[in-house]
Each structure stands twice: as structure tokens, then as C-alpha cells.
Design a protein around this motif. Structure first.
Motif, PDB file in Angstrom:
ATOM      1  N   GLY A 123       0.954  -0.976   0.336  1.00 39.95           N
ATOM      2  CA  GLY A 123       0.079   0.021  -0.095  1.00 39.95           C
ATOM      3  C   GLY A 123       0.726   0.968  -0.022  1.00 39.95           C
ATOM      4  N   ASN A 124       0.411   2.411  -0.635  1.00 40.89           N
ATOM      5  CA  ASN A 124       0.474   3.946  -0.527  1.00 40.89           C
ATOM      6  C   ASN A 124       1.425   4.907   1.176  1.00 40.89           C
ATOM      7  N   ALA A 125       0.071   4.042   1.923  1.00 37.25           N
ATOM      8  CA  ALA A 125       1.018   4.422   3.299  1.00 37.25           C
ATOM      9  C   ALA A 125       1.012   4.046   3.977  1.00 37.25           C
ATOM     10  N   ALA A 126       2.263   3.082   3.868  1.00 33.48           N
ATOM     11  CA  ALA A 126       2.688   2.206   5.086  1.00 33.48           C
ATOM     12  C   ALA A 126       3.454   2.871   6.043  1.00 33.48           C
ATOM     13  N   PRO A 127       3.535   2.667   7.145  1.00 34.84           N
ATOM     14  CA  PRO A 127       3.961   3.377   8.255  1.00 34.84           C
ATOM     15  C   PRO A 127       5.802   3.653   8.401  1.00 34.84           C
ATOM     16  N   ALA A 128       6.404   3.769   8.586  1.00 39.40           N
ATOM     17  CA  ALA A 128       8.145   4.677   8.485  1.00 39.40           C
ATOM     18  C   ALA A 128       8.744   3.074   8.324  1.00 39.40           C
ATOM     19  N   GLU A 129       8.471   2.236   9.204  1.00 38.77           N
ATOM     20  CA  GLU A 129       9.074   1.033   9.593  1.00 38.77           C
ATOM     21  C   GLU A 129       8.793   0.074   9.356  1.00 38.77           C
ATOM     22  N   ALA A 130       8.105  -0.054   8.622  1.00 33.17           N
ATOM     23  CA  ALA A 130       7.287  -1.607   8.100  1.00 33.17           C
ATOM     24  C   ALA A 130       8.098  -1.608   6.444  1.00 33.17           C
ATOM     25  N   ARG A 131       7.882  -3.027   5.553  1.00 37.46           N
ATOM     26  CA  ARG A 131       8.540  -3.286   5.006  1.00 37.46           C
ATOM     27  C   ARG A 131       7.639  -3.123   3.699  1.00 37.46           C
ATOM     28  N   SER A 132       7.785  -1.971   3.346  1.00 39.01           N
ATOM     29  CA  SER A 132       6.834  -1.396   2.201  1.00 39.01           C
ATOM     30  C   SER A 132       6.666  -1.739   1.034  1.00 39.01           C
ATOM     31  N   LEU A 133       5.941  -2.229   0.139  1.00 40.30           N
ATOM     32  CA  LEU A 133       6.215  -2.196  -1.194  1.00 40.30           C
ATOM     33  C   LEU A 133       4.545  -1.434  -1.871  1.00 40.30           C
ATOM     34  N   SER A 134       4.944  -1.155  -3.340  1.00 39.47           N
ATOM     35  CA  SER A 134       3.355  -0.639  -3.990  1.00 39.47           C
ATOM     36  C   SER A 134       3.362  -2.190  -4.541  1.00 39.47           C
ATOM     37  N   SER A 135       1.963  -2.186  -4.753  1.00 34.06           N
ATOM     38  CA  SER A 135       0.899  -3.362  -5.296  1.00 34.06           C
ATOM     39  C   SER A 135       1.244  -3.837  -6.523  1.00 34.06           C
ATOM     40  N   SER A 136       1.966  -2.630  -6.855  1.00 36.04           N
ATOM     41  CA  SER A 136       2.788  -2.828  -8.629  1.00 36.04           C
ATOM     42  C   SER A 136       4.012  -4.089  -8.315  1.00 36.04           C
TER      43      SER A 136
END
Length: 670
Positions: free
Chosen positions: A46-59
Motif C-alpha cells: 500500500g501507499n501509506a505504510a508506516p515508516a518502519e514497515a517493509r513497504s511495497l507498492s501493489s505493482s
């Protein structure tokens, strides 16, 4: 609470879904707190992940395929990318929780979905009430899905009794062992292995390489798609990109290679795959039964039917999680991934009836059957198509039925109705609004600038039950649509050109009006477009587009590797007003060389004006790279500017008054 249940889930070998429904910030806060309770990988999509999360866009979720993760968060509060959701589920290992964050439950149906921008052809996000209602029904009906709404306490759905799961210990399962035994003694042939995700298809392919004394080569839609097979092969298999492999086989043969293994074969263009298969004595194709790469059943019916002989193989038992996995079940039900059982067809009179979007979506059984037919006929049908079918505006459907069973499906989409000013901008290459595939292509590539102003419907899918094909059902669907198309100027279709397919559309009354100049990456075929006129204006457009194609065909054939699809018309070799318009569009607007090819060739034959760089390319067959080097230009963009200047100078020299008229017209209709 979550941790105690997770330990039991791990023992049972299953994964579960927890849906958090409410305001976005509430959902994200609760997800963070839940994730903090459980050790795991926790990728956050998702586009609004917490700063500490392992963030990925859906694409970017696709980059995880072939890998495994423990637990994940999927934020769908602004929009739901169902392809990414399905992909993420395929990476979660046994014992995982998936936290799905969604809008407030009663408001979700009417909330604009940002993902709709990818598939609806609308300039702004739209609400998707039909799919969301369907998804909510599936979530509510599944006793193992936990729904936690804002303002209510968390109450986890009970976990049914299951036997303890025995994960594989690096050895083939009984199913895999039986298939390996067959393949290892094979002399020659083509085997097609279909299975749902997580059944060990790629693992089996790698085990075959490791166990076989023969040299094995692996190919697939990407190197990442074959990583699992390569890992199990223990370094024995050589990976090839499909097009590079075909070129090598054509030029050098296959040497001592005994096997070709093709992972996710449905994702490789059919013509390319057929050519590859012909080079090898033994071939194993693997493909997913149903999912985001396409559908295995459609692959069997469409592609494999054309093979001289092939043998089906299948794996039923999951390897990476236990049978009856809760997460797999809900995703399969929500995205209609389940194979529909073969339905018996009563020999009764055929009825053909229009279906409106709301009515189709309101009947779950009818929707499943209609969509299953589309999947069986078009093996690249994906979850994106399901969302488009259910909620995109301008969709129209017809169903052919015997008794109460759907045996034929037709799907059309509205096109056209653009203003003359916008249509002119499309022709000039300055605008390309969303949608209107055929109507805009006729303007942008075919030269019929007014085509997008007419009203039409494009056939986007047509399918007939396999047992009833070649009985005229598809033709009847089209004929009925033709009779019900009051107020339309034409029907259109865009398809990957093959001679049998073109013969079908021709037999339905369609006229060929455009052929693309490059093969499609997805099918390996050239895109062809055809029209069926329904009004005088439609007739005039069809005549003009077909005449233009025939007139340009002798030049187009030099770039299109096709058997003659139509007879070239060289009865009008001189420049006419249509050519002047086309040449002005090239010289003074932004029309591409390919669209103006015929007019440019006629200009070169008609005038002695130098146009040296253009003549080098079109008459002397120099490549763009060679032309740019010869004339000291920095690259292809500079070369195109040079060509436009040369044509502008030639037109001015030929007839300055005419040139001025068409220059003004190409810049504005006013």
C-alpha cells in the motif's frame, strides 16, 4: 490471542484472513499493533505504510513471486488491486496471517476505488459497487474469515479441528513421484502439467532436471518465474529467455539437449511457444490452473488443442500449505478462481438474450458460468477482466443458453461519441484519452480522423462452450447484437491476426480496416481491426478505412510478415487530397511514420525533391540507426524531426497554397 491461534495454524498448515474495516488511520493503527505481537516478515502493501514497515507498492508485489513470507498487510482502504492481492497470497507460507485493510463496511460499495484507473478507462476513480458487494458476500459467508469493524471488539473466527500437517521434507510427494517416474523414462512427447498455486509444479520441474541424465534447458516469461525450478535443479539447468532460445535453436540447433521445461507456459506468446516446442524431443509445460498469469483450462483448450499430440498431467495436493487452506479458499471464491465443473448441455432450442451488467452481477451462478466461459476461451483472462466486467461503465453482454445453462458469451464495450475537436487532436497525435481502442486507432493510425466521433461497440470477448463450437452459436450472438444496435454506426473487433480467426470474423460480415506493424508481445500475432457497419456513416467509414488499407498494403507488407490478408489496390498511385492531409499531419503535427507510410512512399515516387534522409530509410531500406549516423543526427528523435522538415519543404515546394491550407487544418479544425 493472535499468537496462540497462529501456533495452531502452523500445526494445521493453514493461512487465514483478518479483515479490518473502518477509517484508514484506524485500520493502519490496529494493523501495526497486531503485527507487533507476532514475529514475521510482514511486508506492507500500500501507499501509506508506516515508516518502519517493509513497504511495497501493489505493482511491486510481483517481485515476491517464487519467494515465501510469513504474515503480511494489504492496505485496500483507497483501492483494491486484486491481482496484487492474489500474488501476495501465493507468497505466504503456512501459519501466516493476512491483514486486509478496507473502508468502513457500509460505505465501501460507494467509495471511489483508485485501482479502477487501471481498468475502467475513466479519467477519475469510480465506485465499484458490484465487485465490492460480491466480495463482501464471500467474506461474510466464510466461517474462517475474521471481520473486525471499527467500534467493535476483535473476535477471531474459531479454528476448526484439523489433523496436524506434515510439511514436505525435501522429497517428492507421492503425486510428484508418480509423474517423475513417467517423465524419466519418456522417449519423446509433450507433457502439460496444470495445477493450482502451491502444488509444486515448479519444484517438480526442477526435480526432473536434477534426476534426469539428459541435458535440460528451462525457459519462462522471466528468470524470476523459473527461480524455484532452477533451485531444485541444483544448477544443472540452463535458463533461456524464450525469444533468445528460439533464435539460438533456429541458428544452431539444440545440440544434446534432451528436455525443454517451460514454466508458466500460458504467459508466453502462443506462436513463439509452438516454434520452441518443435525443436525439442521432450517438452514439459507447466501452467497454473487459474490465477493472475491466465487460466490453465483455457490454455489446454486453446493452445494445446493445436499440438499434434500431448499428454495432460496434474497435481492436486498442496505442498506449501495444507489441503483446505482458509486463505486459498476465500481468494479462489472471491476472484472466481475455482474451476467450474463441466455442465451437461440439454439438446433444446438455443436462446440468445442481452444481459445488463447489474443483472449479470446479481446472479452468482450466472456470473460464475459466464466468466468461466470467457476464461476457457481466452487463457489470458485475469482478475483485472473480472473487475472490468463487473463495474466498468459502458459494458454490454449477451448470453446464448440451452435450457438454463449458458453455452455462449459475448462481451462488448461502448466506444466513440468524442467531439470533432478532440477526434482531430487524436488524429494529429496530440491527445490520446483513455478508452475507445478501435475508434481512436482508426484516427491515430488509420487516418480516418472522424472515426471517434461516431458511436460504436467493440467486441472485447466472445466464447462458446468447447463441446458446441463450430455450430454457428458465435455468429448468432453477433447477429443478434447487430439487430439490437439501434443508434450505433458500427461494431468493431480487435484481435491477434491468424487466418482461421480472420475467416471467422469475415464470415460474420466484418471488413478488415487495419493491421498493426509489430507483433503483440502477448500473443505473438499482429493486431488486426475489423468493422461491421450499421449506418450510412458507418458504411462510409468502413469503405474509407478499407480502401486506405488496400491502397497502402504494398508498402505495409514490407514491414508486416503476414500472408496476404487482402489484395493491394495500386489503381490510384498519385497523391490525392487524403494524402495531402496525411502528409501535413506528418510534417506539421505529430503523426507517426508508420501511420503516414503509404502517403510518404507515394510522395517519394511523385516528386524529385531530395528528402535524402527519408529516401535512405524508405527507399534504400537503411535502418534508423544507419540513417541517423549517415546524416550526423543524435538519435531517432532528431532523425524524425529531420524527416518532418524534409516533407514540409517538399510540400511547400510542390504547391505552397495547398500546403498552407493543410498545414492550418492539421493544427486546428477551426
Amino acid at each position: 490471542m493472535l499468537q496462540a491461534m497462529q501456533q495452531l495454524m502452523q500445526r494445521q498448515g493453514i493461512r487465514r484472513l483478518l479483515v479490518l474495516s473502518g477509517e484508514p488511520q484506524w485500520c493502519r493503527t490496529q494493523a501495526q499493533q497486531l503485527a507487533a505481537q507476532l514475529p514475521g516478515d510482514w511486508p506492507w502493501i500500500g501507499n501509506a505504510a508506516p515508516a518502519e514497515a517493509r513497504s511495497l507498492s501493489s505493482s511491486a508485489v510481483r517481485t515476491l513471486l517464487g519467494q515465501e513470507r510469513l504474515h503480511a498487510v494489504f492496505d485496500a482502504t483507497q483501492g483494491l488491486d486484486v491481482e496484487a492481492l492474489a500474488q501476495l497470497c501465493g507468497t505466504l507460507r503456512a501459519g501466516s496471517w493476512l491483514l486486509l485493510l478496507v473502508p468502513a463496511w457500509p460505505l465501501w460499495e460507494q467509495q471511489p476505488d483508485s485501482d479502477s484507473l487501471r481498468w475502467s478507462d475513466c479519467p477519475q476513480p469510480i465506485a465499484t459497487p458490484h465487485f465490492i458487494a460480491h466480495l463482501q458476500q464471500q467474506l461474510a459467508a466464510d466461517s474462517e474469515v475474521t471481520l473486525w469493524r471499527q467500534g467493535e471488539p476483535l473476535c477471531l473466527a474459531p479454528l476448526p479441528e484439523r489433523v496436524d500437517w506434515q510439511p514436505p521434507q525435501g522429497l517428492p510427494s507421492a503425486e510428484q513421484q508418480a509423474i517423475l517416474a513417467r517423465l524419466l523414462v519418456a522417449e519423446s512427447g509433450v507433457w502439460v502439467l496444470t495445477a493450482a498455486r502451491g502444488r509444486g509444479k515448479s519444484t517438480l520441474a526442477g526435480m526432473l532436471v536434477a534426476a534426469s541424465p539428459l541435458t535440460c534447458w528451462i525457459t519462462g516469461p522471466s528468470r524470476a518465474a523459473t527461480e524455484v525450478a532452477s533451485e531444485w535443479a541444483g544448477g544443472k539447468a540452463q535458463f533461456w529467455a524464450p525469444d533468445a532460445l528460439l533464435q539460438y535453436c533456429t541458428e544452431h540447433g539444440i545440440g544434446d539437449a534432451g528436455w525443454l521445461l517451460v514454466d508458466e507456459a500460458a504467459a508466453i506468446p502462443g506462436p513463439l511457444l509452438q516454434q520452441l516446442i518443435s525443436h525439442f524431443p521432450r517438452v514439459l509445460l507447466t501452467t497454473t490452473v487459474q490465477g493472475y498469469e491466465g487460466t490453465g483450462r483455457g490454455f489446454l483448450l486453446k493452445f494445446c488443442a493445436a499440438l499434434p499430440q500431448w499428454q495432460p498431467l496434474s497435481l492436486q495436493q498442496p505442498i506449501r500449505w495444507a489441503e483446505g487452506d482458509a486463505l486459498e479458499r476465500i481468494i479462489d471464491n472471491a476472484l472466481l478462481f475455482n474451476e467450474e465443473p463441466a455442465w451437461a448441455v440439454a439438446r433444446q432450442d438455443l436462446s440468445i438474450n442481452p444481459l445488463e451488467q447489474a443483472a449479470l452481477c446479481a446472479d452468482p451462478r450466472q456470473l460464475r458460468r459466464f466468466y468461466a466461459l470467457l476464461c476457457s476461451a481466452h487463457y489470458r483472462t485475469s482478475p483485472l477482466d473480472l473487475r472490468r466486467l463487473m463495474d466498468a461503465p459502458g459494458m454490454h453482454f449477451s448470453a446464448a443458453s440451452l435450457a438454463d445453462e449458458i453455452v455462449g458469451a459475448l462481451w462488448l464495450v461502448d466506444e466513440g461519441g468524442l467531439s470533432a475537436e478532440l477526434a482531430h487532436e487524436v488524429w494529429a497525435g496530440r491527445r490520446r484519452p483513455r478508452g475507445n481502442l478501435v475508434a481512436q486507432s482508426l484516427a491515430a493510425h488509420g487516418g480516418q480522423w472522424w472515426a471517434p466521433t461516431l458511436r460504436s461497440r467493440r467486441i472485447t470477448r466472445i466464447a462458446v462452450l468447447a463441446e458446441l463450437r463450430q455450430q454457428g452459436i458465435a455468429k448468432r450472438l453477433i447477429e443478434q447484437q447487430k439487430q439490437r444496435s439501434q443508434g450505433l454506426d458500427f461494431l468493431s473487433v480487435s484481435f491477434g491476426y491468424t487466418e482461421p480467426l480472420w475467416r471467422f470474423w469475415q464470415s460474420c460480415g466484418f471488413t478488415l480496416v487495419r493491421v498493426g506493424n509489430k507483433p503483440e508481445a502477448s500473443s505473438g500475432c499482429y493486431t488486426a481491426m475489423a468493422l461491421l457497419p450499421l449506418s450510412e456513416q458507418g458504411e462510409a467509414l468502413c469503405h474509407a478505412a478499407h480502401k486506405r488499407l488496400a491502397r497502402d498494403w504494398c508498402w505495409l507488407q514490407q514491414r508486416i510478415d503476414l500472408p496476404p490478408a487482402l489484395v493491394a489496390d495500386d489503381s490510384d498511385p498519385l497523391l490525392n487530397e487524403e494524402d495531402w492531409r496525411e502528409l501535413a499531419g506528418f510534417a506539421f503535427a505529430h503523426r507517426p511514420l508508420e501511420a503516414s507510410l503509404g502517403a510518404l512512399q507515394r510522395l517519394l515516387l511523385t516528386t524529385a525533391w531530395p528528402m535524402a534522409a527519408l529516401r535512405s530509410h524508405l527507399q534504400q531500406q537503411q535502418s534508423m540507426v544507419q540513417c541517423a549516423a549517415e546524416y550526423g543526427l543524435s538519435g531517432q528523435k532528431a532523425l524524425l524531426r529531420q524527416w518532418r522538415q524534409e516533407v514540409a519543404q517538399a510540400l511547400e515546394h510542390w504547391d505552397s497554397q495547398r500546403c498552407y491550407h493543410w498545414q492550418c487544418w492539421s493544427r486546428s479544425l477551426q
